[in-house]
Design an enzyme around this catalytic site. Structure first.
Site, PDB file in Angstrom:
ATOM      1  N   SER A 178       0.837  -1.196   0.000  1.00 54.33           N
ATOM      2  CA  SER A 178       0.000   0.000   0.000  1.00 54.33           C
ATOM      3  C   SER A 178       0.869   1.242   0.000  1.00 54.33           C
ATOM      4  O   SER A 178       2.017   1.215   0.481  1.00 54.33           O
ATOM      5  CB  SER A 178      -0.886   0.015   1.251  1.00 54.33           C
ATOM      6  OG  SER A 178      -1.511   1.270   1.429  1.00 54.33           O
ATOM      7  N   TYR A 185       0.119  -0.167  10.677  1.00 58.97           N
ATOM      8  CA  TYR A 185      -0.221  -0.516   9.296  1.00 58.97           C
ATOM      9  C   TYR A 185       0.947  -0.213   8.360  1.00 58.97           C
ATOM     10  O   TYR A 185       1.325  -1.031   7.523  1.00 58.97           O
ATOM     11  CB  TYR A 185      -1.462   0.255   8.855  1.00 58.97           C
ATOM     12  CG  TYR A 185      -1.893  -0.017   7.435  1.00 58.97           C
ATOM     13  CD1 TYR A 185      -2.404  -1.266   7.078  1.00 58.97           C
ATOM     14  CD2 TYR A 185      -1.796   0.963   6.449  1.00 58.97           C
ATOM     15  CE1 TYR A 185      -2.810  -1.524   5.766  1.00 58.97           C
ATOM     16  CE2 TYR A 185      -2.199   0.716   5.149  1.00 58.97           C
ATOM     17  CZ  TYR A 185      -2.702  -0.529   4.813  1.00 58.97           C
ATOM     18  OH  TYR A 185      -3.094  -0.786   3.517  1.00 58.97           O
TER      19      TYR A 185
END
Length: 287
Positions: A130, A156
């Site tokens: 990501s 994350y």
């Protein structure tokens, strides 16, 4: 094989691969959901060579059982499953949930399936990362937030950086077996992955940057099957193109535009360190 293939991006990745005539295994936590998705994909593609298998990436016993049940070569492994910005949660091994799911579980799965991948002779691993990887490098001194305050976005970010580093090191270690690995940013897609960030944050994404799950799967499928990627690994892609290497200090906001890949996420020495670090964590957990 596609992990997390019972929702969102995973469904459309599995559907696209099935559409090529491939035999596809949906590796999922909930097999009932997986069976429902498999039937839908079979109907839409005319390909009924679909299999559903239980896999919990936070449970090493589940990963071991999955690996031991695998028979024959594996041509493509798509490490798609993931969690994002979750509340502070730890697995049975004391691992932070996002690092455990997004990186360590997939690491254990891929290394466990090494022989099956090597048996193909030209296997590919696709790791869904990501733009969020730009938020944080891997913090080796405290990856599980045992001494620093928990921050869901830092957690994350480091897990997504780990996905890129894994692709770098897997390619280096396994190229002699014909195995290559690449990482990617699928784009901004409103799926169940966003369940922890709330509607206000969902609405913050510019509509012209949003992709459907089918559009988002395009880069995964490109890396999985395109002849253009034959023999190419250790790289990071976005919008079906290799991304520019950037300094973290000049990163753009996640979701704003193609943002590039952090230079340190491609660093061979850091990738080697993460591999050894991950092996040690898993070994300690299974002792």
């Amino acid at each position: 094989m596609v992990t997390g293939a019972s929702s969102g991006l995973g469904i459309e990745t599995a559907r696209a691969l099935a559409g090529t005539g491939a035999e596809v295994t949906l590796a999922v936590r909930n097999t009932a959901d997986g069976e429902r998705v498999a039937k839908d994909i079979a109907t839409s593609t005319g390909n009924d060579a679909l299999h559903v298998a239980a896999l919990d990436l936070t449970d090493l016993a589940s990963i071991t059982a999955f690996v031991e049940s695998w028979d024959g070569p594996l041509h493509v492994l798509v490490n798609n499953a993931g969690v994002m910005a979750s509340p502070e949660t730890r697995t049975a091994y004391g691992w932070e949930l996002q690092f455990a799911t997004n990186h360590l579980g997939h690491f254990a799965l891929a290394t466990g399936l090494h022989n099956a991948l090597a048996a193909d002779g030209a296997a590919r691993i696709v790791s869904v990362s990501s733009t969020g990887h730009l938020i944080s490098p891997v913090i080796f001194d405290d990856p599980h937030f045992t001494t620093r305050p928990y921050n869901p976005w830092l957690a994350y970010g480091q897990s997504k950086t780990a996905n890129v580093l894994f692709a770098v090191e897997a390619t280096r270690r396994w190229a002699r077996d014909g195995i290559t690995a690449n990482a990617l940013m699928p784009g901004v897609i409103i799926t169940n992955l966003l369940r922890h960030i709330g509607d206000a944050n969902n609405n913050a994404f510019s509509e012209d940057l949003l992709k459907s799950a089918a559009q988002g799967s395009a880069t995964s499928v490109l890396l999985a099957v395109s002849p253009l990627l034959e023999g190419i690994g250790g790289r990071y892609f976005e919008d079906c193109n290799e991304a520019e290497a950037v300094d973290r200090a000049t990163k753009r906001a996640p979701g704003s535009a193609p943002a590039g890949v952090a230079q340190d996420a491609l660093d061979p020495a850091t990738a080697d360190r993460l591999w050894t670090f991950s092996e040690e964590l898993i070994l300690k957990a299974t002792d």
